[in-house]
Design a protein around this motif. Sequence first.
Motif, short mmCIF file in Angstrom:
data_model
loop_
_atom_site.label_atom_id
_atom_site.label_comp_id
_atom_site.label_asym_id
_atom_site.label_seq_id
_atom_site.Cartn_x
_atom_site.Cartn_y
_atom_site.Cartn_z
N TRP A 20 108.72 38.54 44.86
CA TRP A 20 110.07 39.07 45.02
C TRP A 20 109.87 40.53 45.39
O TRP A 20 109.18 41.27 44.69
CB TRP A 20 110.87 38.96 43.73
N SER A 21 110.42 40.93 46.54
CA SER A 21 110.16 42.28 47.06
C SER A 21 111.47 42.94 47.46
O SER A 21 112.31 42.34 48.13
CB SER A 21 109.23 42.19 48.27
N ASP A 22 111.64 44.20 47.04
CA ASP A 22 112.85 44.98 47.34
C ASP A 22 112.42 46.26 48.05
O ASP A 22 112.20 47.29 47.42
CB ASP A 22 113.61 45.28 46.05
N GLN A 23 112.27 46.17 49.38
CA GLN A 23 111.78 47.30 50.16
C GLN A 23 112.90 47.92 51.00
O GLN A 23 113.65 47.20 51.66
CB GLN A 23 110.63 46.86 51.07
N PRO A 24 113.03 49.25 50.97
CA PRO A 24 114.11 49.92 51.70
C PRO A 24 113.94 49.81 53.21
O PRO A 24 112.82 49.71 53.72
CB PRO A 24 113.99 51.37 51.24
N ASN A 25 115.05 49.84 53.91
CA ASN A 25 115.05 49.73 55.36
C ASN A 25 114.81 51.11 55.98
O ASN A 25 115.69 51.68 56.63
CB ASN A 25 116.37 49.13 55.83
N GLY B 33 109.36 50.22 47.55
CA GLY B 33 110.15 49.87 46.39
C GLY B 33 109.43 48.89 45.49
O GLY B 33 108.24 48.62 45.67
N PRO B 34 110.14 48.33 44.51
CA PRO B 34 109.50 47.42 43.54
C PRO B 34 109.16 46.06 44.15
O PRO B 34 109.83 45.58 45.07
CB PRO B 34 110.57 47.27 42.45
N GLN B 35 108.11 45.48 43.61
CA GLN B 35 107.68 44.16 44.08
C GLN B 35 106.96 43.44 42.94
O GLN B 35 106.07 44.01 42.31
CB GLN B 35 106.74 44.30 45.28
N THR B 36 107.33 42.21 42.70
CA THR B 36 106.69 41.40 41.66
C THR B 36 106.01 40.20 42.30
O THR B 36 106.63 39.44 43.04
CB THR B 36 107.74 40.91 40.63
N ILE B 37 104.73 40.06 42.02
CA ILE B 37 103.96 38.94 42.54
C ILE B 37 103.74 37.91 41.45
O ILE B 37 103.65 38.26 40.26
CB ILE B 37 102.61 39.43 43.12
N TRP B 38 103.70 36.63 41.83
CA TRP B 38 103.44 35.56 40.88
C TRP B 38 102.51 34.55 41.54
O TRP B 38 102.43 34.48 42.76
CB TRP B 38 104.74 34.87 40.44
N GLU C 53 103.52 40.67 55.53
CA GLU C 53 103.51 42.11 55.76
C GLU C 53 104.98 42.55 55.84
O GLU C 53 105.66 42.29 56.83
CB GLU C 53 102.75 42.45 57.03
N ILE C 54 105.42 43.22 54.79
CA ILE C 54 106.85 43.47 54.60
C ILE C 54 107.21 44.91 54.95
O ILE C 54 106.65 45.86 54.39
CB ILE C 54 107.27 43.17 53.15
N THR C 55 108.14 45.08 55.89
CA THR C 55 108.67 46.39 56.26
C THR C 55 109.95 46.68 55.49
O THR C 55 110.12 47.77 54.95
CB THR C 55 108.92 46.47 57.77
N SER C 56 110.87 45.73 55.44
CA SER C 56 112.09 45.91 54.65
C SER C 56 112.57 44.59 54.08
O SER C 56 112.42 43.54 54.71
CB SER C 56 113.19 46.57 55.48
N SER C 57 113.12 44.67 52.88
CA SER C 57 113.68 43.50 52.18
C SER C 57 114.72 44.01 51.19
O SER C 57 114.67 43.69 50.00
CB SER C 57 112.59 42.70 51.47
N ALA C 58 115.62 44.85 51.68
CA ALA C 58 116.57 45.57 50.84
C ALA C 58 117.41 44.63 49.98
O ALA C 58 117.90 43.60 50.46
CB ALA C 58 117.47 46.44 51.70
N GLY C 59 117.53 44.98 48.70
CA GLY C 59 118.27 44.16 47.76
C GLY C 59 117.42 43.13 47.06
O GLY C 59 117.83 42.54 46.06
N GLY C 60 116.21 42.88 47.59
CA GLY C 60 115.28 41.94 46.99
C GLY C 60 115.31 40.58 47.66
O GLY C 60 116.35 39.93 47.71
N LEU C 61 114.17 40.18 48.22
CA LEU C 61 114.05 38.88 48.88
C LEU C 61 112.84 38.14 48.33
O LEU C 61 111.86 38.76 47.88
CB LEU C 61 113.89 39.06 50.40
N ASP C 62 112.89 36.80 48.37
CA ASP C 62 111.81 35.96 47.89
C ASP C 62 110.97 35.42 49.03
O ASP C 62 111.50 34.92 50.03
CB ASP C 62 112.37 34.78 47.10
N PHE C 63 109.66 35.51 48.86
CA PHE C 63 108.68 34.97 49.81
C PHE C 63 107.74 34.07 49.01
O PHE C 63 107.33 34.43 47.91
CB PHE C 63 107.85 36.09 50.44
N ALA C 64 107.36 32.93 49.56
CA ALA C 64 106.48 32.03 48.83
C ALA C 64 105.51 31.31 49.75
O ALA C 64 105.88 30.86 50.83
CB ALA C 64 107.29 31.00 48.04
N ALA C 65 104.26 31.24 49.30
CA ALA C 65 103.26 30.38 49.94
C ALA C 65 103.20 29.08 49.15
O ALA C 65 102.81 29.08 47.98
CB ALA C 65 101.90 31.06 49.96
#
Length: 230
Positions: free
Chosen positions: A71-76, A56-61, A210-222
């Motif tokens: 922000w990543s929205d990956q299907p389960n 699915g869609p993913q936006t990196i910043w 390493e993202i397998t699912s993040s349905a609905g959109g989740l935020d990850f940050a370093a």
Amino acid sequence: MRKVVRSLVVSLTVAASVAGSTGVATAATWSSSDKWATWSNGGYTIRNDVWGSGAGPQTIWANSYSNWGVWSDQPNTGGVKSYPHSAKNVGKKLSALGKVSSSFSVNRPGSGAYETAYDIWADNNAYEIMLWMNKQGAVGPLGTKQTTATVGGHTWDVYQGSNGSNAVFSFVRTSNTNAGTVDVLAVLNWIRARGWFGDVTLGEVQFGFEITSSAGGLDFAANSYSVTSS
């Protein structure tokens, strides 16, 4: 006029700082929704790396090589969808290295399926060494468990396997952590001492999610990430 400009600069600086601490891409120095987006900064390369089937869609910043997120929205639907990461190339044989160390700090969601991991490559990608610092949801390493070892400053369950293209060694931390320092060279020399590979040339030391699912959109940050070698 000068006062107005200065106020604007301060506002943008604050916004960028907020982006780094919350995982929101507002006013980041760089961002992209292209699945193969890359950005070079400070001798590192940041990649969105949306490579899996059915992704699915993913936006990196990013504000820098050290402070970035997605922000990543990956299907389960099972299977890895993406590995957004920051990478530093070392390009030396193990015998020529006296130190390879890395430190990190992350903010991550409490749902979804993913791991926060180093992906380390050697001998022109013939060998892949993964260091799982934390994991969430239904994820697991390739191969079979070989042993439990304390090396590089952490205790790991060690797995050995193959993805069909290269050998994979996965070090899965026995408890989750969101920040720390890893003696990468000690881990690589531990593998070498077992005869699993020889005096290999260390390529990229990558760190990300390493993202397998993040349905609905989740935020990850370093919040921070760096590699030092000599």
